[in-house]
Structures are given as structure tokens and as C-alpha cells.
Design a protein around this motif. Structure first.
Motif, PDB file in Angstrom:
ATOM      1  N   GLY A  26     -85.234  80.587   8.237  1.00 61.67           N
ATOM      2  CA  GLY A  26     -84.769  79.635   9.242  1.00 61.67           C
ATOM      3  C   GLY A  26     -83.429  80.049   9.827  1.00 61.67           C
ATOM      4  O   GLY A  26     -82.799  81.024   9.413  1.00 61.67           O
ATOM      5  N   LEU A  27     -83.000  79.276  10.801  1.00 63.20           N
ATOM      6  CA  LEU A  27     -81.730  79.565  11.454  1.00 63.20           C
ATOM      7  C   LEU A  27     -80.547  79.431  10.499  1.00 63.20           C
ATOM      8  O   LEU A  27     -79.572  80.184  10.592  1.00 63.20           O
ATOM      9  N   GLY A  28     -80.629  78.460   9.580  1.00 61.25           N
ATOM     10  CA  GLY A  28     -79.539  78.284   8.626  1.00 61.25           C
ATOM     11  C   GLY A  28     -79.362  79.497   7.730  1.00 61.25           C
ATOM     12  O   GLY A  28     -78.229  79.937   7.464  1.00 61.25           O
ATOM     13  N   ALA A  29     -80.477  80.039   7.262  1.00 65.98           N
ATOM     14  CA  ALA A  29     -80.392  81.241   6.430  1.00 65.98           C
ATOM     15  C   ALA A  29     -79.854  82.420   7.228  1.00 65.98           C
ATOM     16  O   ALA A  29     -79.052  83.226   6.717  1.00 65.98           O
ATOM     17  N   LEU A  30     -80.265  82.518   8.493  1.00 66.75           N
ATOM     18  CA  LEU A  30     -79.766  83.603   9.339  1.00 66.75           C
ATOM     19  C   LEU A  30     -78.259  83.498   9.528  1.00 66.75           C
ATOM     20  O   LEU A  30     -77.527  84.497   9.426  1.00 66.75           O
ATOM     21  N   VAL A  31     -77.776  82.299   9.772  1.00 70.77           N
ATOM     22  CA  VAL A  31     -76.344  82.097   9.984  1.00 70.77           C
ATOM     23  C   VAL A  31     -75.563  82.330   8.693  1.00 70.77           C
ATOM     24  O   VAL A  31     -74.472  82.940   8.703  1.00 70.77           O
ATOM     25  N   MET A  32     -76.080  81.855   7.572  1.00 68.79           N
ATOM     26  CA  MET A  32     -75.375  82.027   6.298  1.00 68.79           C
ATOM     27  C   MET A  32     -75.301  83.496   5.894  1.00 68.79           C
ATOM     28  O   MET A  32     -74.260  83.971   5.418  1.00 68.79           O
ATOM     29  N   ASN A  33     -76.383  84.246   6.074  1.00 65.87           N
ATOM     30  CA  ASN A  33     -76.340  85.675   5.762  1.00 65.87           C
ATOM     31  C   ASN A  33     -75.342  86.407   6.659  1.00 65.87           C
ATOM     32  O   ASN A  33     -74.612  87.295   6.202  1.00 65.87           O
ATOM     33  N   ALA A  34     -75.306  86.045   7.940  1.00 62.70           N
ATOM     34  CA  ALA A  34     -74.345  86.666   8.835  1.00 62.70           C
ATOM     35  C   ALA A  34     -72.914  86.300   8.456  1.00 62.70           C
ATOM     36  O   ALA A  34     -71.997  87.124   8.569  1.00 62.70           O
ATOM     37  N   SER A  35     -72.700  85.059   8.002  1.00 63.63           N
ATOM     38  CA  SER A  35     -71.358  84.663   7.581  1.00 63.63           C
ATOM     39  C   SER A  35     -70.910  85.443   6.354  1.00 63.63           C
ATOM     40  O   SER A  35     -69.731  85.826   6.249  1.00 63.63           O
ATOM     41  N   ASN A  36     -71.825  85.681   5.430  1.00 63.75           N
ATOM     42  CA  ASN A  36     -71.465  86.461   4.239  1.00 63.75           C
ATOM     43  C   ASN A  36     -71.116  87.900   4.594  1.00 63.75           C
ATOM     44  O   ASN A  36     -70.322  88.547   3.896  1.00 63.75           O
ATOM     45  N   GLN A  37     -71.709  88.407   5.678  1.00 59.65           N
ATOM     46  CA  GLN A  37     -71.431  89.774   6.108  1.00 59.65           C
ATOM     47  C   GLN A  37     -70.326  89.846   7.173  1.00 59.65           C
ATOM     48  O   GLN A  37     -70.090  90.922   7.736  1.00 59.65           O
ATOM     49  N   ILE A  38     -69.687  88.732   7.445  1.00 61.23           N
ATOM     50  CA  ILE A  38     -68.616  88.625   8.449  1.00 61.23           C
ATOM     51  C   ILE A  38     -69.134  89.118   9.811  1.00 61.23           C
ATOM     52  O   ILE A  38     -68.441  89.867  10.521  1.00 61.23           O
ATOM     53  N   ARG A  39     -70.342  88.700  10.159  1.00 63.18           N
ATOM     54  CA  ARG A  39     -70.913  89.009  11.473  1.00 63.18           C
ATOM     55  C   ARG A  39     -70.785  87.763  12.351  1.00 63.18           C
ATOM     56  O   ARG A  39     -71.687  86.953  12.475  1.00 63.18           O
ATOM     57  N   THR A  40     -69.611  87.613  12.947  1.00 67.61           N
ATOM     58  CA  THR A  40     -69.389  86.426  13.776  1.00 67.61           C
ATOM     59  C   THR A  40     -70.258  86.419  15.026  1.00 67.61           C
ATOM     60  O   THR A  40     -70.524  85.338  15.588  1.00 67.61           O
ATOM     61  N   ASP A  41     -70.701  87.585  15.467  1.00 66.02           N
ATOM     62  CA  ASP A  41     -71.571  87.616  16.641  1.00 66.02           C
ATOM     63  C   ASP A  41     -72.909  86.928  16.356  1.00 66.02           C
ATOM     64  O   ASP A  41     -73.407  86.141  17.167  1.00 66.02           O
ATOM     65  N   ILE A  42     -73.492  87.193  15.179  1.00 66.79           N
ATOM     66  CA  ILE A  42     -74.763  86.558  14.826  1.00 66.79           C
ATOM     67  C   ILE A  42     -74.551  85.071  14.550  1.00 66.79           C
ATOM     68  O   ILE A  42     -75.412  84.240  14.879  1.00 66.79           O
ATOM     69  N   VAL A  43     -73.422  84.726  13.966  1.00 66.51           N
ATOM     70  CA  VAL A  43     -73.129  83.307  13.729  1.00 66.51           C
ATOM     71  C   VAL A  43     -73.073  82.546  15.058  1.00 66.51           C
ATOM     72  O   VAL A  43     -73.637  81.444  15.192  1.00 66.51           O
ATOM     73  N   ILE A  44     -72.419  83.143  16.045  1.00 67.29           N
ATOM     74  CA  ILE A  44     -72.328  82.485  17.352  1.00 67.29           C
ATOM     75  C   ILE A  44     -73.705  82.412  18.006  1.00 67.29           C
ATOM     76  O   ILE A  44     -74.028  81.424  18.688  1.00 67.29           O
ATOM     77  N   VAL A  45     -74.544  83.415  17.801  1.00 60.68           N
ATOM     78  CA  VAL A  45     -75.912  83.355  18.328  1.00 60.68           C
ATOM     79  C   VAL A  45     -76.654  82.148  17.737  1.00 60.68           C
ATOM     80  O   VAL A  45     -77.345  81.406  18.449  1.00 60.68           O
ATOM     81  N   GLY A  46     -76.500  81.940  16.432  1.00 59.50           N
ATOM     82  CA  GLY A  46     -77.137  80.785  15.803  1.00 59.50           C
ATOM     83  C   GLY A  46     -76.613  79.462  16.355  1.00 59.50           C
ATOM     84  O   GLY A  46     -77.387  78.528  16.603  1.00 59.50           O
ATOM     85  N   VAL A  47     -75.305  79.390  16.572  1.00 61.60           N
ATOM     86  CA  VAL A  47     -74.716  78.164  17.127  1.00 61.60           C
ATOM     87  C   VAL A  47     -75.244  77.906  18.535  1.00 61.60           C
ATOM     88  O   VAL A  47     -75.581  76.764  18.897  1.00 61.60           O
ATOM     89  N   VAL A  48     -75.342  78.954  19.341  1.00 61.29           N
ATOM     90  CA  VAL A  48     -75.859  78.801  20.705  1.00 61.29           C
ATOM     91  C   VAL A  48     -77.314  78.356  20.690  1.00 61.29           C
ATOM     92  O   VAL A  48     -77.742  77.516  21.493  1.00 61.29           O
ATOM     93  N   VAL A  49     -78.089  78.886  19.752  1.00 61.03           N
ATOM     94  CA  VAL A  49     -79.500  78.476  19.642  1.00 61.03           C
ATOM     95  C   VAL A  49     -79.602  77.004  19.258  1.00 61.03           C
ATOM     96  O   VAL A  49     -80.435  76.267  19.804  1.00 61.03           O
TER      97      VAL A  49
END
Length: 318
Positions: A266-289
Motif C-alpha cells: 500500500g501507499l503507507g508501506a511505500l512512504v514508510m520504506n522511503a522515509s527509512n531510506q531518506i528518500r524525500t522525493d518518494i515521500v512527497i510522491v505519496g503525499v501528492v497521491v
């Protein structure tokens, strides 16, 4: 030598004045008759009038106003995007804190190309929709029971009002203990969060039906069942749809909260994995979605209101 008196006799003067008045009156009457018999277009032309309604309702003017409104709505987001890009490009904000808009677009493109974003979106949308249907169904049923029967209000309202004051996020640990870490606690959490807004609006809609309509139904001899289906439910439907619209937004909030804990998809898992990897670009993609999902939900409910409530009066012109 005889001088002729130029003055007229009183009787002759009165007859002369009366004759001129009669001529003026007859001229006025003729003019009034002509104006009354004239067509509106001829009348406007003869009086040199200007038609302002065409200017006010001109299609070009409406299109210009519509474009101006869209430009005003997009002015602040465009300014924010420009400031965001400038601050990241100038190095004022490090990439680990906030990725640039260009990096966010590239991350979104990569996620779409891999199919990861579509899969996460499908899983999260399924959870939110399932919880929304369950919660809205319970809320509508409870609102009808409490709104139509006094006994139902005594049995249902006090309990739901007490549970409504409990934040649904506080129930997450309890649901994890009860239902495990799969999809079940997430769906239950979303359903619980959606019950209360639908219940409150359904109850208010049923109790807010005009009593005069009920009296009219009784005069025409409608049974209680037909009175509920023909009078109460159609008049309570606007409030029910408002509750469902609010519950849809709550379902997204509950989805975000539920997927932050022990989510493997899900989107939550995608955002959490990106946060653990310090990928703010993917985190922002999840927020926009998430934001786009909220806009889509709002548009769907507006469409439902137009389809189900074409008879509802409104003071705002579309």
C-alpha cells in the motif's frame, strides 16, 4: 378712422384654447397608441435604448471570467512551486530535507514505470473503499433507527455519542491485538472512523424533515412505510450525502494512520520504506497521491449529489 380691436372676446378665447388643448391631447394619445402597438425591437430603436442583458450574458465575457478564476486559483500553487524549486536549486534546502520538484517528478516517473505506484494505490484504495462501505452502511442504518424511532434513539444514540469522543487513532494498538497485523485491523479502523459522521448527518437529516410534509402524508393516507420511503428518506438524502462526503475524507485519514503500522503493502508501506531510506522525493510522491485521492473523492461525491438530487434548489448558479 376706426381702429379694429385685436383682442378676442372671452368666449372666442376659450374656444381657441380648448381647440389647442384638444389637438395636444389627441397628439399624445396617438403617440401612446403607436408606442403600444409597436414591437419591442421597434420601440427600443425608436427610443434609442441599449440592451444591457446581452452584454452581461455574453459568452465571451463568461469565458473570460472563468479563465480569470482559474488563473487566480493557480496563482498561489504556482508561486509555491517556483519558490520550492528556487530554494532547492540554490542549495538553501538540502535534498535530504526536501527534494526538488524535478526530483519528485523523476521519482514518480520511475515508480509508475516499475508499476510499484499502481500496485500500492490499488491496495490502499481497496482498503479505504471496503472500510468506507462498511462504516457508511452502519452509520446510515444506525441513523435511520435512531431518527425514526424514539426507542432506537434511546438504545443507539447515547452509545455512539460516547464512542464518538474516542480518537480512532487511539484504537490502533487494541485492533492490532484483536485482529493481528494484516488488512483486517486497517479495514476495521477505517470503518469505525467512518461510522460517526454518517450517523450524525443521517440522524440530523431524518429529524430535520419538515413536519408539514408528514401532515400532508397523513392527510393523503400514506402508511408509515410509504411515508418513510416517499417523504422522509428523499428529504434526508442531502444530509446523508454530506455525511458520506465527510466520511470519505475521514477514510483517507484513517488509511494513512493504519498503514503507518506494520504495513507490507500500500501507499503507507511505500512512504514508510522511503522515509527509512531518506528518500524525500518518494515521500512527497505519496503525499501528492493522497491529496489527489482526496480531490477525486470530493468530485465523486459532488457528481453523486447532482445525479441523486436534481430537484434540490440552490442559490449558486453553476
Amino acid at each position: 378712422m376706426t381702429v379694429q380691436d385685436s383682442r378676442c372676446a372671452p368666449g372666442e378665447l376659450g374656444r381657441g384654447s380648448a381647440t389647442s388643448d384638444d389637438l395636444a391631447t389627441s397628439d399624445d394619445l396617438a403617440t401612446s397608441d403607436d408606442l403600444a402597438a409597436a414591437e419591442p425591437a421597434d420601440l427600443a430603436a425608436s427610443l434609442d435604448l441599449t440592451d444591457l442583458s446581452r452584454r452581461r450574458n455574453a459568452p465571451g465575457r463568461r469565458a473570460g471570467l472563468r479563465r480569470a478564476r482559474w488563473l487566480l486559483r493557480g496563482l498561489v500553487p504556482a508561486a509555491l512551486l517556483i519558490a520550492w524549486q528556487w530554494s532547492t536549486s540554490a542549495g538553501l534546502v538540502p535534498p535530504t530535507t526536501l527534494a526538488s520538484p524535478k526530483s519528485v517528478l523523476e521519482a514518480a516517473r520511475d515508480l509508475i514505470a516499475d508499476g510499484e505506484l499502481q500496485t500500492a494505490l490499488r491496495v490502499s484504495a481497496g482498503r479505504a473503499l471496503t472500510g468506507l462501505v462498511i462504516g457508511a452502511g452502519i452509520g446510515v442504518a444506525a441513523g435511520l433507527v435512531a431518527g425514526l424511532w424514539k426507542l432506537g434513539e434511546e438504545l443507539v444514540d447515547s452509545t455512539l455519542q460516547m464512542l464518538r469522543t474516542v480518537p480512532f487513532i487511539a484504537l490502533i494498538p487494541l485492533f492490532v491485538v484483536w485482529f493481528g497485523i494484516g488488512d483486517t485491523p486497517k479495514i476495521v479502523l477505517i470503518a469505525v472512523a467512518c461510522v460517526f459522521p454518517v450517523y450524525l448527518n443521517t440522524f440530523a437529516g431524518v429529524r430535520g424533515v419538515d413536519r408539514r410534509l408528514i401532515e400532508v402524508g397523513r392527510v393523503f393516507g400514506l402508511s408509515r412505510t410509504r411515508m418513510i420511503t416517499r417523504l422522509v428518506l428523499p428529504n434526508a438524502l442531502p444530509s446523508v450525502l454530506v455525511g458520506i462526503r465527510y466520511a470519505m475524507g475521514i477514510s483517507l485519514l484513517a488509511l494513512v494512520a493504519a498503514e503507518q503500522i506494520n504495513a507490507s503493502s500500500g501507499l503507507g508501506a511505500l512512504v514508510m520504506n522511503a522515509s527509512n531510506q531518506i528518500r524525500t522525493d518518494i515521500v512527497i510522491v505519496g503525499v501528492v497521491v493522497y491529496a489527489l485521492l482526496g480531490l477525486l473523492v470530493d468530485l465523486v461525491v459532488r457528481l453523486l449529489e447532482r445525479l441523486l438530487l436534481p430537484w434540490r434548489p440552490t442559490i449558486v448558479k453553476s
